[in-house]
Motif scaffolding. Structure first.
Motif, short mmCIF file in Angstrom:
data_model
loop_
_atom_site.label_atom_id
_atom_site.label_comp_id
_atom_site.label_asym_id
_atom_site.label_seq_id
_atom_site.Cartn_x
_atom_site.Cartn_y
_atom_site.Cartn_z
N HIS A 167 -75.99 1.33 59.56
CA HIS A 167 -77.29 2.00 59.62
C HIS A 167 -77.28 3.37 58.95
O HIS A 167 -78.31 3.98 58.75
CB HIS A 167 -77.76 2.12 61.07
N GLN A 168 -76.08 3.82 58.62
CA GLN A 168 -75.99 5.09 57.89
C GLN A 168 -75.82 4.82 56.40
O GLN A 168 -75.49 5.72 55.64
CB GLN A 168 -74.81 5.91 58.42
N ASP A 169 -76.00 3.55 56.01
CA ASP A 169 -75.91 3.17 54.59
C ASP A 169 -74.59 3.54 53.95
O ASP A 169 -74.55 3.95 52.81
CB ASP A 169 -77.06 3.80 53.81
N ARG A 170 -73.54 3.42 54.74
CA ARG A 170 -72.25 3.75 54.15
C ARG A 170 -71.68 2.57 53.36
O ARG A 170 -70.72 2.69 52.66
CB ARG A 170 -71.29 4.22 55.23
N PHE A 171 -72.30 1.39 53.52
CA PHE A 171 -71.90 0.22 52.73
C PHE A 171 -73.05 -0.77 52.72
O PHE A 171 -73.98 -0.67 53.51
CB PHE A 171 -70.62 -0.41 53.30
#
Ligand code: ARG
Length: 262
Positions: A94-98
């Motif tokens: 949800h933190q768009d790290r992948f």
């Protein structure tokens, strides 16, 4: 006069700060077009779930790592790996790290509330393992301690077994296996393929596999509402099953086909 580029940068930073303060995620999950144009997809795994995803020395490898690499190759992209602790992956997505994670996530209704699942890339189940003469069935777990990896379906299933004295959670699945070997717990619940491979690798450990407790289907996870990416992953996964890549990898790691076709 400030140069226009600098003004834009200052404005962008300000906007970013405002958004961050409001607690809204600053970026959306990258959608397929963005990923495609960038030429690189960012994949996460844990690197601690032998033989699905693990480190061979400093090299990240395993059935899921090689499968993801084959899938991404079919998509015509480069892959960039992120190694993320298993219990942090749902939040990290949800933190768009992948863009997606492949780390043996079973489909569960609870997880499906916050992430989407691709089509399953293998079918499996949770199994009990213990020392020879130890508790090897659900019934025998009565009054015993069980070790499981944190945030897994094994933890959820262990909670449902009546009479278990204590469930001890470990950061990694191999820590749970180590705890069993060190007699800190009476039994370990893990994936049946992980147990088989781990026991083969540690023949002197005196640990044996017992009853299978439940079945589950394993998929890559991605952020919700990313249908185009999900379709692409599914299409490429199906491609690896069609052209023999999947079977070859499955034979290499398990000497059998672990897909849900069987
Ligand atoms: N299949 C189990 C689950 O879905 C365990 C997954 C653990 N994965 C890992 N990379 N350690 O919860």
């Amino acid at each position: 006069m400030l140069p226009i580029g600098k003004v834009v940068r200052i404005f962008a930073r300000l906007l970013f700060t405002v958004i961050a303060i409001l607690g809204v995620a600053p970026a959306q999950a990258r959608d397929w077009n963005v990923i495609k144009n960038s030429g690189t997809i960012i994949a996460a795994t844990e690197g601690g779930f032998y033989p699905f995803n693990f480190f061979d020395g400093s090299k990240l490898t395993g059935f899921e790592v090689e499968l993801a690499e084959a899938i991404v190759k079919k998509l015509g992209l480069k892959i960039e790996w992120r190694v993320v602790p298993f219990d942090a992956q749902l939040a990290a997505i949800h933190q768009d790290r992948f863009d997606f994670a492949i780390a043996s996530h079973a489909y569960t209704e609870e997880r499906a509330k916050s992430v989407d699942f691709a089509n399953p890339h293998y079918c499996t189940g949770g199994q009990i393992a213990a020392a020879r003469g130890g508790p090897l069935s659900v019934a025998a777990l009565n009054g015993k301690t069980v070790g499981v990896q944190l945030a897994t379906s094994y933890y959820e299933s262990a909670k449902k077994i009546g009479g278990v004295k204590e469930i001890k959670t470990y950061k990694t699945d191999s820590d749970a296996f180590s705890a069993l070997r060190a007699h800190k717990v009476d039994a370990w619940i893990s994936d049946k393929w992980v147990i088989r491979s781990t026991l083969e690798k540690n023949p002197g450990a005196g640990i044996v596999a017992g009853e299978q407790v439940f079945v589950e289907k394993i998929s890559m996870i991605l952020r919700k509402n990313n249908q185009a990416l999900e379709d692409q992953l599914n299409r490429a996964l199906a491609g690896t099953m069609k052209d023999g890549t999947y079977s070859a990898l499955s034979q290499k790691y398990f000497k059998t086909d672990i897909s849900c076709r069987n």
